[in-house]
Design an enzyme around this catalytic site. Structure first.
Site, short mmCIF file in Angstrom:
data_model
loop_
_atom_site.label_atom_id
_atom_site.label_comp_id
_atom_site.label_asym_id
_atom_site.label_seq_id
_atom_site.Cartn_x
_atom_site.Cartn_y
_atom_site.Cartn_z
N HIS A 8 35.52 37.42 35.40
CA HIS A 8 35.59 36.07 35.96
C HIS A 8 34.19 35.47 36.17
O HIS A 8 33.17 36.18 36.16
CB HIS A 8 36.33 36.10 37.30
CG HIS A 8 35.66 36.98 38.30
ND1 HIS A 8 34.56 36.60 39.03
CD2 HIS A 8 35.91 38.26 38.67
CE1 HIS A 8 34.16 37.59 39.81
NE2 HIS A 8 34.98 38.62 39.61
N GLU A 82 41.39 43.30 40.77
CA GLU A 82 40.26 44.19 40.96
C GLU A 82 40.71 45.48 41.65
O GLU A 82 41.73 45.52 42.34
CB GLU A 82 39.19 43.49 41.81
CG GLU A 82 37.92 44.29 42.03
CD GLU A 82 37.20 44.72 40.76
OE1 GLU A 82 37.77 45.56 40.02
OE2 GLU A 82 36.08 44.25 40.51
#
Length: 238
Positions: A8, A82
Site C-alpha cells: 500500500h 497485515e
C-alpha cells in the site's frame, strides 16, 4: 498465474513508524495518495484481470485509482491483511519492530508454531494468505494484482517462492507501492521474477527504484527534518 503483490501507499502510521495492523488502520498521507495515483501508469504493461485488497483502508485507497483505470471491482479479502501485531499493536520502538519481524521471518523459515505475542501464529497467517492465492489461481485469471502489506508480502514470499529466502527478504524492505512479481500456482509452486523492479537472480540496476511509483516521490516531500532510520529489516513492515 502471474501475481503482482503491491504494498500500500504511505500512511500516517508509517510516518510515526507504528505497528498498525488492526482494523481499520491508518489512511494514506497526501504522498500516499499520489503514489496510489501513479500505480495505473506504473503497471501499464500488465494486463491485470483481477484486483484484490485487504480489509484495511489503506489498501483499498491504494487500489482505487488502478481499479478505476482498469474497470475492475476490488475484491476485499481478510486473508490479505497485515500480520497481526497482537500485544505489539501501535508500538513504534525498535524492540517491538525487531520482535515483530523476527517472528514473521521465523514463520518463513518453517517455525510456524511460533506465535506473535498476543497475536496469530505462522500456521494461521500462512493459511489465510494461501487461501487468497488459491482463490485467485482457481479463478482462471492470467494476471492478478493484490494490494497488501509489507510484512505479509515479505513473509509469504520468503516462505512460498522457491528462489526467495529469509536473508533476501529481511535485507530488502518494500517501499510504499513497491511491487513483487511472481509466477506459479499453489500446486506447482511459486517463483519470484522481480522485487521492486529488480530481477530476482539477475543484475540489479542502480536505478531500479524508478520502476516503482514509490521509488521516486511523485512530487517532492515537504521540507522537514530527515526521518529516523528504522532498524535493519523493520522498514516496510505494515
Amino acid at each position: 498465474m502471474r501475481l503482482l503483490l503491491i504494498r500500500h501507499g504511505e500512511t500516517f502510521s508509517n510516518l510515526r513508524r507504528l505497528l498498525d495492523t488492526a482494523l481499520p488502520g491508518a489512511a494514506l498521507t497526501p504522498l500516499g495518495l499520489r503514489q496510489a495515483a501513479a500505480l495505473p501508469a506504473a503497471l501499464a504493461g500488465e494486463d491485470v484481470d483481477a484486483l484484490y485488497v485487504s480489509t484495511l483502508v489503506r489498501t483499498q485507497q491504494t487500489a482505487a485509482p488502478l481499479a478505476a483505470a482498469r474497470g475492475l471491482e476490488p475484491l476485499v479479502r481478510g486473508g490479505l491483511r497485515e500480520l497481526s501485531a497482537g500485544d505489539l499493536e501501535l508500538r513504534g520502538d525498535d524492540a517491538a519492530a525487531e520482535l515483530y519481524m523476527r517472528t514473521a521471518f521465523a514463520w518463513s523459515a518453517g517455525d510456524t508454531g511460533l506465535r506473535m505475542p498476543g497475536g496469530e501464529n505462522g500456521v494461521e497467517a500462512l493459511a489465510r494468505l494461501d487461501a487468497v492465492m488459491a482463490e485467485a489461481a482457481g479463478s482462471g485469471a492470467g494476471t492478478v494484482a493484490m494490494v497488501s502489506h509489507g510484512a505479509a508480502i515479505r513473509m509469504w514470499t520468503a516462505a512460498r517462492a522457491e528462489n526467495v529466502d529469509v536473508p533476501f527478504a529481511a535485507a530488502h524492505p518494500l517501499d510504499n507501492t513497491a511491487v513483487v512479481v511472481l509466477e506459479g500456482t499453489p500446486e506447482e509452486g511459486w517463483k519470484a521474477l522481480s522485487w521492486m523492479g529488480a530481477p530476482i537472480g539477475g543484475p540489479v540496476r542502480a536505478d531500479h527504484r524508478a520502476d516503482s511509483p514509490a521509488g521516486r516521490p511523485v512530487t517532492p516531500p515537504p521540507v522537514g527534518p530527515p526521518p529516523v532510520s528504522p532498524p535493519p529489516g523493520a522498514a516496510g513492515l505494515d
